[in-house]
Structure formats: structure tokens, C-alpha cells
Design a protein around this motif. Structure first.
Motif, PDB file in Angstrom:
ATOM      1  N   SER A 100       0.825  -1.210   0.000  1.00 16.87           N
ATOM      2  CA  SER A 100       0.000   0.000   0.000  1.00 16.87           C
ATOM      3  C   SER A 100       0.856   1.256   0.000  1.00 16.87           C
ATOM      4  O   SER A 100       0.387   2.329  -0.343  1.00 16.87           O
ATOM      5  CB  SER A 100      -1.052   0.009   1.107  1.00 16.87           C
ATOM      6  OG  SER A 100      -0.545  -0.364   2.308  1.00 16.87           O
ATOM      7  N   GLN A 101       2.121   1.120   0.370  1.00 18.18           N
ATOM      8  CA  GLN A 101       2.991   2.301   0.258  1.00 18.18           C
ATOM      9  C   GLN A 101       3.092   2.719  -1.211  1.00 18.18           C
ATOM     10  O   GLN A 101       3.048   3.904  -1.531  1.00 18.18           O
ATOM     11  CB  GLN A 101       4.387   1.972   0.832  1.00 18.18           C
ATOM     12  CG  GLN A 101       5.256   3.173   1.059  1.00 18.18           C
ATOM     13  CD  GLN A 101       4.720   4.145   2.117  1.00 18.18           C
ATOM     14  OE1 GLN A 101       4.041   3.749   3.042  1.00 18.18           O
ATOM     15  NE2 GLN A 101       5.007   5.412   1.954  1.00 18.18           N
ATOM     16  N   ASN A 179      -3.155   4.038  12.482  1.00 16.62           N
ATOM     17  CA  ASN A 179      -1.721   4.156  12.735  1.00 16.62           C
ATOM     18  C   ASN A 179      -1.421   5.651  12.688  1.00 16.62           C
ATOM     19  O   ASN A 179      -1.626   6.259  11.649  1.00 16.62           O
ATOM     20  CB  ASN A 179      -0.945   3.418  11.638  1.00 16.62           C
ATOM     21  CG  ASN A 179       0.550   3.489  11.853  1.00 16.62           C
ATOM     22  OD1 ASN A 179       1.026   4.031  12.834  1.00 16.62           O
ATOM     23  ND2 ASN A 179       1.298   2.933  10.904  1.00 16.62           N
ATOM     24  N   ASP A 207      -7.499   4.436   3.895  1.00 18.69           N
ATOM     25  CA  ASP A 207      -6.348   3.541   4.007  1.00 18.69           C
ATOM     26  C   ASP A 207      -6.676   2.542   5.120  1.00 18.69           C
ATOM     27  O   ASP A 207      -6.870   2.925   6.267  1.00 18.69           O
ATOM     28  CB  ASP A 207      -5.105   4.385   4.357  1.00 18.69           C
ATOM     29  CG  ASP A 207      -3.828   3.587   4.249  1.00 18.69           C
ATOM     30  OD1 ASP A 207      -3.888   2.393   3.950  1.00 18.69           O
ATOM     31  OD2 ASP A 207      -2.739   4.181   4.475  1.00 18.69           O
ATOM     32  N   TYR A 210      -5.592  -2.408   8.667  1.00 13.88           N
ATOM     33  CA  TYR A 210      -5.798  -3.119   9.941  1.00 13.88           C
ATOM     34  C   TYR A 210      -7.234  -3.585  10.141  1.00 13.88           C
ATOM     35  O   TYR A 210      -7.556  -4.182  11.160  1.00 13.88           O
ATOM     36  CB  TYR A 210      -5.414  -2.189  11.122  1.00 13.88           C
ATOM     37  CG  TYR A 210      -4.019  -1.653  10.979  1.00 13.88           C
ATOM     38  CD1 TYR A 210      -2.919  -2.425  11.323  1.00 13.88           C
ATOM     39  CD2 TYR A 210      -3.790  -0.375  10.458  1.00 13.88           C
ATOM     40  CE1 TYR A 210      -1.634  -1.946  11.158  1.00 13.88           C
ATOM     41  CE2 TYR A 210      -2.508   0.110  10.283  1.00 13.88           C
ATOM     42  CZ  TYR A 210      -1.435  -0.680  10.636  1.00 13.88           C
ATOM     43  OH  TYR A 210      -0.161  -0.215  10.465  1.00 13.88           O
ATOM     44  N   THR A 237      -3.839  -3.922   2.020  1.00  9.35           N
ATOM     45  CA  THR A 237      -2.535  -4.592   1.971  1.00  9.35           C
ATOM     46  C   THR A 237      -2.593  -5.892   2.758  1.00  9.35           C
ATOM     47  O   THR A 237      -3.410  -6.026   3.672  1.00  9.35           O
ATOM     48  CB  THR A 237      -1.432  -3.684   2.555  1.00  9.35           C
ATOM     49  OG1 THR A 237      -0.188  -4.389   2.566  1.00  9.35           O
ATOM     50  CG2 THR A 237      -1.733  -3.251   3.988  1.00  9.35           C
ATOM     51  N   SER A 239       0.194  -6.769   4.278  1.00 10.12           N
ATOM     52  CA  SER A 239       1.367  -6.628   5.149  1.00 10.12           C
ATOM     53  C   SER A 239       1.066  -6.922   6.605  1.00 10.12           C
ATOM     54  O   SER A 239       1.903  -7.455   7.323  1.00 10.12           O
ATOM     55  CB  SER A 239       1.929  -5.212   5.057  1.00 10.12           C
ATOM     56  OG  SER A 239       2.530  -5.032   3.812  1.00 10.12           O
ATOM     57  N   ARG A 247       5.157  -7.841  -0.476  1.00  8.90           N
ATOM     58  CA  ARG A 247       4.785  -6.485  -0.877  1.00  8.90           C
ATOM     59  C   ARG A 247       3.563  -6.484  -1.790  1.00  8.90           C
ATOM     60  O   ARG A 247       3.600  -5.957  -2.911  1.00  8.90           O
ATOM     61  CB  ARG A 247       5.967  -5.770  -1.576  1.00  8.90           C
ATOM     62  CG  ARG A 247       7.273  -5.804  -0.845  1.00  8.90           C
ATOM     63  CD  ARG A 247       7.214  -5.290   0.584  1.00  8.90           C
ATOM     64  NE  ARG A 247       7.011  -3.866   0.717  1.00  8.90           N
ATOM     65  CZ  ARG A 247       6.104  -3.352   1.579  1.00  8.90           C
ATOM     66  NH1 ARG A 247       5.341  -4.122   2.329  1.00  8.90           N
ATOM     67  NH2 ARG A 247       5.969  -2.057   1.680  1.00  8.90           N
TER      68      ARG A 247
END
Ligand SMILES: Cc1ncc(COP(=O)(O)O)c(C=O)c1O
Length: 397
Positions: A100-101, A179, A207, A210, A237, A239, A247
Motif C-alpha cells: 500500500s505504500q 496508525n 487507508d 488493519y 494490503t 502486510s 509487498r
């Protein structure tokens, strides 16, 4: 060589947090630093088996270049995965990205010009602040309370911008277990935020790494699903719920946005690694992902409990902290005169580390705050670490 570098560099700050986290390698130190998933959860056996299968059955395709939008099998698997968690999207509304970055990067390229106004929560995700800063966006922060973004403040800010003939390019929010704060936006706020954004024709960038990791309380529908996708772009994501090493992330948005995003992505990396996509598509299709999320919740819920219990037991007066219902982080506020950067080395001496709060404020505020991550340390380490931190804070405060 006399290198002539681009102007971009002048907009990027070297990460203070990375510099400080170097100290966390000290033997015996307990770190509540980086937001790392617990690596004991990584499904090595299943991934190894699926990797063999992919190589045997589809190796020649899986190791080839693939479509920029993502492998169709992966996109179908992602739509199914989202549906399990209440989010409906059509394949044309999904673009697979390299984490997601990268999603944040591509969306910034798509929406931002020099000095474009954008709205974000204060505090907000450091990685996003770095990307927006690199694009030289005009970041406008909205304070939060326990229910998320303060929407009265948002309306006032939007009105002020409007009076100056300006409109934000998007509103960036992390509505679930944010976050760094751990705060979750209430249902009422989500609905109101959608209304405000739609009335003013401003896209919402949701975004949501979580969301699946809820340990207590009632699930809140995503902004994407509440708005039936209208004017919302969601960033996802694997992650945090699975592992970050491949990734793999994805963007969900309306077809027009995805179509334009694909053009930008072509120029960036041609495609997200096909091999990783085939492996994860199989992982989802064979039904492992659901089980992975259950295991992650079983692992993190007691850790969050342990941290909250220890905070209650040991933290000195004058401190306050968020009470997250999921995710990986807890946010601690100290009295205004205490600067968490100044006392960082003292924490290292006490064999405990945290992440300083100010980098999560694009304007350098929040010097009296810190982020504590409970996902990586064991329950025993959480207890010892919080005791150490509380002891140090008691001495200082
Ligand atoms: C809110 C938020 N967005 C995006 C990311 C980046 O995740 P990824 O590993 O997919 O790049 C993170 C990682 O910590 C995050 O917390």
C-alpha cells in the motif's frame, strides 16, 4: 562526480524514527517500535507448498511479466477476500499494487500537483506524510478525538479553503485502528464524513491495512461499503494480516480512477510481481486467508489486553493513552512539558524503546506523544517493557 540531484530530495526528510530505532538492537532491550507483524504467524509451510504448486502448474506464466492492473486470478481472489469482510468490488475496480505504500505513491502522482491542498488526520501515518511531503502537497491536519476525525473542524477548514477558492484533492483517513493512534472512526462519523465529502465533491482516500484485525467490539462497515464505492478510494494490503515480505497490496476505486492509475503504474514498474500474485491468489482461493486472520486475531488480542492492563497498572499520573479495539498500536500522551525525543535515550538505558510521536504530525507537533506497538513482542515482554517504560516516565514526570 558533481551530481546534480532533483528538487524532490529537498521535500523528503530523513526518517528520524529510523535513526532512533537503530538503538533498539541493544541486547536485552524490549522494543515497542516498528509496526511489525508477529513473525511466528507467518505460514511458512503453506506458502512453501503453494509456491511449489505454482511453479509446477503455472511456472511459465507466473515468472513472466503480467498485466499492469494485476493478474486476473489475483483480482478475483481479492474481490472474494473483500466480500468475506463486507466489501463488494467488481474486478474492474481493483488494481494490485506492490504494497500500500506504492498505492499511496501512485495515488499521490494521480491527484497531487505542487501545493495541492489535502486533508489528513492529525496525527497520521508517517509513510503517507512522507509521500505527500515529497509531492509538496499542502497538508491540512484535522484533530481527532476518540471517535475519529473532528468533523466540525473539518467543515470549518473546508469552508475556509472554499472562501480562498480552494478544494482539497482528497481527504485521507485511516478509519480502523489508526496508525499511530489506534483510534477507530465511529459509524456515525463515517456516514457524516461521506455526506460532507459527497456534498462538496471531494474524494475520500480510505487507508485500511488493519480493518480485519478487530479483537473486541462491533465491526464498523468500511467507508467504501457505506458509500457503495461512490467517491471513495480504498487502499488495502496483506502486510499486517499476513506478511509484508511479498509487498502485495491493492487499490479499490471507481473504474475511471483505476484506469488512470494503471497508466501511471505502467510508468513506475510495469506490473506487480506476478509470481507473488499467483502464490497469494492460491493462498486465498484454497481458503487459508480466513484462517490466517483468525490466527492473527488470536495472537494479537491477548497482547493488546496485556498492554492495556499494564498501562492501567503501571503508568504514572499525568499520562493518558488510547484504548484500541484492534490493530497494532496504542498512543500515549505525556504532560506537555515532556518531549519524547529528549527522553528517548533514557528509555534505551532502561532497555525499552518506543516510536516518538512528532513525525506523525506533518507540522512537527506532538512532541509529548509516543506510539507503542504491541504486535511483535511477546506478552511477557510487553509486561516487562511497560513496567520499564512506566518506571522511567515516573522518574521524569
Ligand atoms: C496506515 C498505513 N498505510 C500503509 C502502510 C504501508 O503498508 P505496506 O506494507 O503495504 O506498504 C502502513 C504500514 O504500516 C500503514 O500503517
Amino acid at each position: 562526480m558533481d551530481y546534480k540531484y532533483s528538487n524532490v530530495l529537498s521535500h523528503i526528510k530523513r526518517s528520524e524514527i529510523r535513526e532512533l530505532l537503530k538503538w533498539t538492537r541493544k541486547p536485552g532491550l524490549i522494543s515497542f517500535g516498528g509496526g511489525l507483524p508477529d513473525s511466528t504467524l507467518f505460514p511458512l509451510k503453506e506458502i512453501s507448498k503453494i509456491t511449489d504448486e505454482v511453479l509446477t502448474k503455472k511456472g511459465f506464466v507466473a515468472l513472466q511479466y503480467g498485466p499492469t492492473q494485476g493478474e486476473p486470478e489475483m483480482i478475483t481472489a481479492l474481490c472474494n477476500h473483500m466480500e468475506e469482510f463486507g466489501d463488494i468490488a467488481k474486478p474492474e475496480q481493483v488494481c494490485v499494487v506492490s504494497s500500500s505504500q506504492q498505492g499511496l505513491d501512485l495515488l499521490s502522482m494521480l491527484f497531487l500537483d505542487d501545493n495541492s491542498p489535502i486533508i489528513l488526520e492529525m496525527p497520521s501515518y508517517l509513510g503517507a506524510i512522507q509521500v505527500f511531503g515529497r509531492c509538496n502537497a499542502n497538508m491540512i491536519g484535522i484533530p481527532m478525538d476518540n471517535e475519529g476525525m473532528d468533523l466540525d473542524h473539518l467543515i470549518k477548514t473546508l469552508d475556509e479553503l472554499k472562501n480562498n477558492g480552494e478544494k482539497p484533492r482528497f481527504i485521507y483517513t485511516i478509519p480502523d485502528f489508526q496508525n499511530p493512534s489506534g483510534i477507530t472512526m465511529s459509524l456515525e462519523r463515517r456516514k457524516k464524513l461521506i455526506k460532507i465529502a459527497q456534498e462538496r465533491n471531494i474524494p475520500i482516500l480510505e487507508d485500511s491495512p488493519y480493518r480485519e484485525l478487530r479483537y473486541v467490539g462491533e465491526v464498523r462497515p468500511s467507508i467504501w461499503s457505506l458509500a457503495s464505492g461512490k467517491g471513495v478510494i480504498m487502499l488495502k494490503t496483506f502486510s499486517k494480516i499476513l506478511f509484508p515480505g511479498m509487498r502485495i497490496g491493492w487499490i479499490v476505486g471507481d473504474e475511471e480512477v483505476i484506469d488512470k492509475l494503471v497508466v501511471i503504474k505502467q510508468s513506475v514498474d510495469l506490473c506487480t510481481p506476478s509470481f507473488n500474485q499467483y502464490i497469494l491468489a492460491e493462498y486465498i482461493t484454497q481458503g487459508f486467508m480466513k484462517q490466517t486472520v483468525v490466527k492473527a486475531i488470536e495472537c494479537y488480542a491477548p497482547k493488546l489486553n496485556a498492554m492495556l492492563d499494564c498501562m492501567e497498572k503501571y503508568m504514572p499520573e499525568g499520562t493518558k493513552w488510547s484504548k484500541p479495539e484492534g490493530g497494532m498500536f496504542l498512543w500515549l500522551e505525556l504532560p506537555n512539558h515532556v518531549d519524547t525525543k529528549d527522553i528517548f535515550m533514557s528509555a534505551i538505558e532502561h532497555n525499552v524503546a518506543y516510536v516518538i510521536g512528532s513525525p506523525f504530525y506533518y507540522n512537527g507537533k506532538g512532541s509529548n506523544t509516543m506510539r507503542l506497538s504491541y504486535s511483535f513482542p511477546s506478552i511477557e515482554q510487553i509486561e516487562i517493557g511497560i513496567k520499564r517504560l512506566a518506571k522511567m516516565l515516573k522518574e521524569i514526570i
